[in-house]
Design a protein around this motif. Structure first.
Motif, short mmCIF file in Angstrom:
data_model
loop_
_atom_site.label_atom_id
_atom_site.label_comp_id
_atom_site.label_asym_id
_atom_site.label_seq_id
_atom_site.Cartn_x
_atom_site.Cartn_y
_atom_site.Cartn_z
N THR A 46 0.86 -1.18 0.00
CA THR A 46 0.00 0.00 0.00
C THR A 46 0.90 1.23 0.00
O THR A 46 2.09 1.15 0.33
CB THR A 46 -0.89 0.04 1.25
OG1 THR A 46 -0.06 0.22 2.41
CG2 THR A 46 -1.73 -1.22 1.38
N LEU A 47 0.33 2.37 -0.34
CA LEU A 47 1.12 3.60 -0.37
C LEU A 47 1.66 3.96 1.01
O LEU A 47 2.85 4.26 1.16
CB LEU A 47 0.29 4.74 -0.95
CG LEU A 47 -0.02 4.59 -2.44
CD1 LEU A 47 -1.07 5.60 -2.87
CD2 LEU A 47 1.25 4.73 -3.28
N GLY A 48 0.82 3.93 2.02
CA GLY A 48 1.27 4.26 3.36
C GLY A 48 2.31 3.27 3.87
O GLY A 48 3.29 3.65 4.51
N GLY A 49 2.10 1.99 3.57
CA GLY A 49 3.06 0.97 3.97
C GLY A 49 4.41 1.15 3.30
O GLY A 49 5.45 0.93 3.93
N LEU A 50 4.39 1.54 2.03
CA LEU A 50 5.67 1.76 1.33
C LEU A 50 6.44 2.94 1.92
O LEU A 50 7.65 2.85 2.11
CB LEU A 50 5.42 1.98 -0.16
CG LEU A 50 5.21 0.72 -0.98
CD1 LEU A 50 4.76 1.08 -2.39
CD2 LEU A 50 6.46 -0.13 -1.01
N ILE A 51 5.74 4.03 2.19
CA ILE A 51 6.42 5.18 2.80
C ILE A 51 7.03 4.77 4.14
O ILE A 51 8.19 5.07 4.44
CB ILE A 51 5.44 6.36 3.01
CG1 ILE A 51 4.86 6.86 1.69
CG2 ILE A 51 6.11 7.50 3.80
CD1 ILE A 51 5.76 7.70 0.84
N LYS A 52 6.26 4.07 4.94
CA LYS A 52 6.73 3.63 6.25
C LYS A 52 7.95 2.71 6.10
O LYS A 52 8.95 2.87 6.80
CB LYS A 52 5.60 2.91 6.97
CG LYS A 52 5.95 2.41 8.35
CD LYS A 52 4.72 1.75 8.98
CE LYS A 52 5.05 1.00 10.24
NZ LYS A 52 3.84 0.36 10.80
#
Length: 176
Positions: A46-52
């Protein structure tokens, strides 16, 4: 030394890292926390997971530059991880219910500032042995320079993943 006055190799490293961070951050521009948690492909990403993940990976490698392999969980047997290690690893790719995209981006900014300062100041030839792990060659060492190149590659690779996820989410394209 201010990062604004860097020249040569250090300026090149910092400029390349800054560019790929921008691409990654751009993929989450204007989305909600719910959208940042949404899977849009067959992948679990997911986008948030990738940033994290990218932020925490960058932090881990910066810690490695400063403290060597012990900073990256030295002594962990990655050939046979425990259920807790697997759960922790998976959580590193997930924007959890108590986390926000804004919070993850703020953390990424904080980690990036620290890395940028290292690019400006650390001896690029400083080396440490890589941690024992199935994905690293036995007995290999990396210099700070090599670690920065790896951080750039990791950021660029995941910026591409994020671009695909964002395009699948709402049609927005980051890179073309």
């Amino acid at each position: 030394m201010s990062t604004a006055t860097l020249t040569g190799e250090r300026a090149d490293i910092l400029e390349t890292l800054t560019t790929h961070r921008w691409f990654l951050r751009h993929t989450v521009q204007g989305i909600t926390d719910d959208q940042a948690r949404q899977r849009t492909t067959v992948s679990e990403l997911t986008l948030g997971g990738l940033i994290k993940h990218v932020a925490e990976t960058e932090k881990s490698w910066a810690d490695f530059i400063l403290d060597g392999p012990a900073a990256m969980g030295g002594g962990t047997d990655w050939a046979e991880p425990t259920p807790e290690q697997i759960a922790q690893y998976q959580a590193g790719f997930t924007l959890l219910p108590d986390e926000t995209l804004e919070g993850v981006l703020a953390r990424y900014d904080e980690i990036a500032r620290r890395t940028d300062e290292l690019v400006a100041t650390v001896d690029l030839d400083l080396t440490h042995p890589l941690p024992e792990a199935p994905w690293f060659p036995k007995g290999a060492t990396w210099s700070a320079r090599r670690v920065f190149m790896h951080i750039v590659a990791e950021t660029a690779q995941h910026a591409g993943h994020a671009d695909i996820i964002r395009e699948s989410l709402d049609g927005q394209k980051t890179m073309g």
